[in-house]
Design an enzyme around this catalytic site. Structure first.
Site, PDB file in Angstrom:
ATOM      1  N   SER A 654       0.815  -1.218   0.000  1.00  0.00           N
ATOM      2  CA  SER A 654       0.000   0.000   0.000  1.00  0.00           C
ATOM      3  C   SER A 654       0.847   1.266   0.000  1.00  0.00           C
ATOM      4  O   SER A 654       0.316   2.359  -0.190  1.00  0.00           O
ATOM      5  CB  SER A 654      -0.940   0.010   1.204  1.00  0.00           C
ATOM      6  OG  SER A 654      -0.203   0.046   2.414  1.00  0.00           O
ATOM      7  N   LYS A 697      -6.531   4.718   7.984  1.00  0.00           N
ATOM      8  CA  LYS A 697      -5.392   5.520   7.532  1.00  0.00           C
ATOM      9  C   LYS A 697      -5.755   7.000   7.444  1.00  0.00           C
ATOM     10  O   LYS A 697      -5.009   7.883   7.904  1.00  0.00           O
ATOM     11  CB  LYS A 697      -4.914   5.012   6.174  1.00  0.00           C
ATOM     12  CG  LYS A 697      -4.250   3.646   6.229  1.00  0.00           C
ATOM     13  CD  LYS A 697      -3.849   3.158   4.850  1.00  0.00           C
ATOM     14  CE  LYS A 697      -3.134   1.818   4.907  1.00  0.00           C
ATOM     15  NZ  LYS A 697      -2.755   1.316   3.570  1.00  0.00           N
TER      16      LYS A 697
END
Length: 815
Positions: A654, A697
């Protein structure tokens, strides 16, 4: 600013309109009836029903799915529903084996009759003692036994007397002494003294000794007949005892034989009991030493006539459904217990204990895979029973040397049942790959879904499901606002705005905690505010780690910038999972580049801190770099990528978008806005791909920016495919609505670079040339310069440096 605009606030969280629910509280709606297909688990239910209907061997079921998805509740409901239509299995009993006591016999009886037979035999045992005592102590029997004994005694005495008379005629006396019988010569009818005998001539002494020897032989022959005479006496007494006990025993057994006349096995047992009683005879008058030391549970001298009721189905309705939560070998297969008596370890058939397979035989057994595989030998024992179709109570082959104590070998019981094993997907796939017998025994997989589509109809059904869970837990009713909030939380837990989680345990925990706060506030129903309070309290309990990370950044210990610009540096985002909770926080990613041989060094991988997937992401971005900018020239750079101040292993791809952006920024020497953070993975074509934990996040970076003060410049860049996963906290959505925080969605690395730098990425024209004042042009120019330097001589390198310097000066003048 170039690039895509920020996402509108309505795309950051898909709210549930409480007005869509046609109730004030869940008291006004019905729950999901048990007869309907479980919400979102139609495929799993279909597999379970198929397996339950199959009666061929090997069609046991492995239920796979995540913990908390309601697997146990649905399996129990379906099994009980199916079991109600099945016949009740027979009772299982063990009997004493009169031919081989070490091998108890199995007795199967119609449901409920095992307990009745055990009670009847206990009654018989209580009656046997007095009846036998009365029969054997009767005057008639005692007179008969006395007469037999006196006749025997007279017979022996008569034979000895006759022998004495015969030897007296031969000049010998037959005498009884303390040492036994002796023959002695006589004088005038009286035994000769030793002195007189010694005075006799030698020839006379020899003649006497010869006669004594002959008569001694005749005495020995007579005495040899006495044991057979005594055996005849015993046989006669035994016949007398059988004759006197026979009517008494027959009288006691007659009602039992009539009651159980339809069960041949029981009648055979009664015959064996009758024979044993008659054969034992007077041994039953009073307990001898052997009976006093017998291992019977009640100490009865008739203990071997007891019925060991292993499994009693008297109260069972339909087929049994057994859930064994402690599936050790003994709890599954059964065990034989031992007791210590007089310093010896002994056992008997009344110490046989049933296992879960016995209790579930004829029905269904539910096992938890993780608990069973934590027990030694349990899996092998289960496979052995399922393969053979019988339950053999004995230690596993690997543990035969556990003890040297003599044990029993009970007759195996039939193993006719359906096993439903519940586990996770990883266990199922491991067993399928590494144990060939698993696929032969568990042919059906019931795979439980983790979520279901979030449609208006499913939201209504979801509300009914949550209402059912609340009622089952005896919680306060929920109002429509609370239900709407739970639907939104269900989507967040599913990590998709268009899905709803089926991990009902998590939702149930939220409702229980909200019920606590509602009752504390004496509210009549659980409201949205109580759900919010419960969620906030749960987050606060687990907030130590993210607060420590955030404080480290605020104090300057961990270097993260949320303002300014810098080339080759970007804020990446990572997610940490602790105790089932997920927390996001930023991490600084930096890149450097110089002339080299085309290597992009992943410092995380070089230091064994990067996992395989992370390394794969770095290799992919390297391939993208070469494919786009070095198609007609060698890639002549040496670059390095690193997660700054990261001291734990890094896994996942990611961060590959952030790493690529940092590398492009370093090559183009175009600064990146530090007010933005980025997450996403890239492929070899520069397309941005979805990642996990997007909500956590974004919220982790938002919390840091909020603690430092929102400026309206901060935000997060995420992949476009992740937009459907957004279910951000309401405070984050509010900040985005007010323009104080932004969420950008990008599909390509070019879009990401435009947002991060404010400069156009640049697209090639028909001839493949890039716009001069674009990021891609600068990157291509830098790589071309590196390639030229690598293959040029020292003088040419000096000229290239002077020309490049003049070119940079002209560019700055024109800007």
């Amino acid at each position: 600013m170039a690039g895509p605009s920020a996402l509108p606030d309505h795309r950051l969280r898909t709210v549930c309109n409480a007005a869509e629910f046609a109730f004030d509280t869940t008291d006004q709606i019905t729950g999901l009836p048990d007869a309907t297909v479980s919400l979102g688990q139609g495929r799993a239910e279909e597999a379970l029903r198929f397996a339950l209907a199959m009666h061929q061997p090997g069609y046991h079921v492995f239920v796979l799915g995540a913990h908390g998805s309601g697997r146990h509740a649905i399996v129990n409901r379906l099994l009980k529903e199916h079991a109600a239509t099945r016949a009740v299995p027979p009772d299982l009993c063990y009997l004493h084996n009169f031919d081989d006591p070490q091998r108890p016999r199995l007795l199967t009886l119609p449901a409920g009759r095992g307990g009745a037979l055990r009670a009847d035999m206990q009654t018989l045992i209580r009656e046997l003692g007095p009846a036998i005592d009365d029969a054997l102590d009767s005057e008639t029997h005692e007179s008969r036994v006395t007469a037999l004994q006196e006749a025997h005694k007279a017979r022996e005495e008569g034979a000895l007397r006759e022998l004495g008379e015969q030897c007296h005629a031969d000049g010998l006396a037959f005498l009884r002494t303390a040492e036994g019988f002796v023959f002695a010569p006589t004088v005038d009818g009286e035994p000769m003294t030793p002195e007189i005998f010694e005075a006799q001539p030698k020839e006379a002494q020899a003649a006497v000794e010869k006669k004594v020897g002959e008569w001694s032989d005749r005495l020995a022959d007579l005495l040899d007949e006495f044991p057979s005479w005594r055996q005849e006496l015993r046989d006669a007494i035994d016949r007398a005892e059988r004759e006197v006990l026979g009517p008494a025993v027959a009288l006691l057994l007659r009602p039992l034989r009539e009651k159980y006349g339809d069960l041949p096995q029981v009648l055979e047992f009664f015959d064996a009991v009758r024979k044993d009683l008659l054969d034992s005879g007077a041994n039953w008058i009073s307990p001898g030493e052997e009976e006093e030391d017998s291992p019977a549970e009640d100490g009865s001298r008739f203990h071997r006539y007891q019925i060991k009721l292993l499994v009693d189905h008297a109260a069972t309705e339909g087929a049994p459904v057994v859930h064994e939560t402690n599936a050790g070998f003994g709890n599954l297969i059964g065990r034989i217990e031992h007791v210590t008596q007089m310093g010896n370890v002994v056992t008997h058939y009344n110490l046989i204990r049933a296992g879960a397979l016995h209790r579930a035989s004829g029905g269904y057994l539910i096992l938890d895979a993780d608990r069973m595989f934590a027990q030694p030998y349990a899996w092998e024992g289960l496979k052995r029973a399922l393969r053979s179709g019988e339950i053999r109570i004995e230690p596993p082959a690997e543990a035969q040397s556990w003890t040297g104590t003599l044990s029993l070998e009970p007759e195996p019981a039939p193993c006719a049942l359906k096993v439903v094993m519940i586990g996770d997907r990883e266990t199922f796939y491991l067993l399928t790959d590494h144990d060939p017998e698993f696929a032969e025994l568990f042919k059906v997989a019931a795979d439980f879904d983790d979520d279901l589509p979030r449609t208006p109809d499913n939201e209504q059904r979801y509300a009914r499901l949550l209402a059912t869970l609340a009622r089952n837990a005896e919680l306060l009713p929920l109002d429509r606002g609370a239900m709407a909030r739970l639907v939104e939380e269900g989507a967040r837990l599913a990590e998709a705005a268009d899905r709803l989680t089926l991990h009902t345990r998590l939702i149930s925990d939220i409702m229980r905690e909200a019920d606590h706060y509602a009752r504390h506030a004496t509210a009549p129903a659980i409201g949205r505010e109580h759900i919010d309070t419960a969620l906030a309290a749960s987050a606060r309990r687990m907030a130590r780690y993210p607060e420590q990370v955030r404080q480290s950044i605020l104090e300057g210990t961990t270097l993260i910038s949320t303002a300014g610009e810098r080339a080759g540096q970007v804020n990446g985002l990572v997610v940490v999972e602790l105790a089932g909770q997920h927390f996001g926080h930023p991490v600084r990613i930096t890149a450097t580049a110089r002339v080299g041989e085309g290597d992009v060094v992943d410092i995380e991988r070089e230091t064994d801190l990067g996992g395989a997937i992370h390394s794969k992401g770095v290799l992919i971005l390297t391939a993208f770099l070469a494919a786009r900018y070095a198609r007609h020239q060698p890639l002549s750079l040496a670059a390095s990528l690193v997660f700054e101040q990261s001291y734990a292993p890094v896994e996942g791809d990611s961060a590959s978008l952030g790493e690529l952006c940092a590398l492009l920024s370093s090559l183009a020497q175009v600064p990146i806005r530090q007010s933005l953070a980025v997450t996403g993975s890239v492929n070899q074509f520069g397309e941005v791909q979805a990642i996990g934990g997007v909500n956590e996040k974004i919220e982790g970076y938002y919390d840091l920016c909020a603690a430092q003060g929102l400026t309206g410049e901060q935000g997060v860049v995420i992949p476009t495919p992740n937009v459907r996963h957004l279910m951000l906290r309401e405070d984050v959505v509010a900040a985005a609505r007010e323009g104080r925080f932004h969420v950008y969605a990008v599909s390509t690395v070019d879009q990401a670079m435009e947002i991060l730098t404010g400069m156009a990425a640049g697209a090639p024209d028909a001839k493949g040339a890039m716009p001069r004042h674009s990021i891609n042009y600068k990157v291509a120019a830098t790589l071309a310069d590196m390639a030229a330097r690598r293959h040029a001589s020292p003088d040419e390198n000096s000229r290239i440096s002077r020309n490049r310097g003049r070119g940079v000066a002209r560019q700055r003048d024109s800007e």
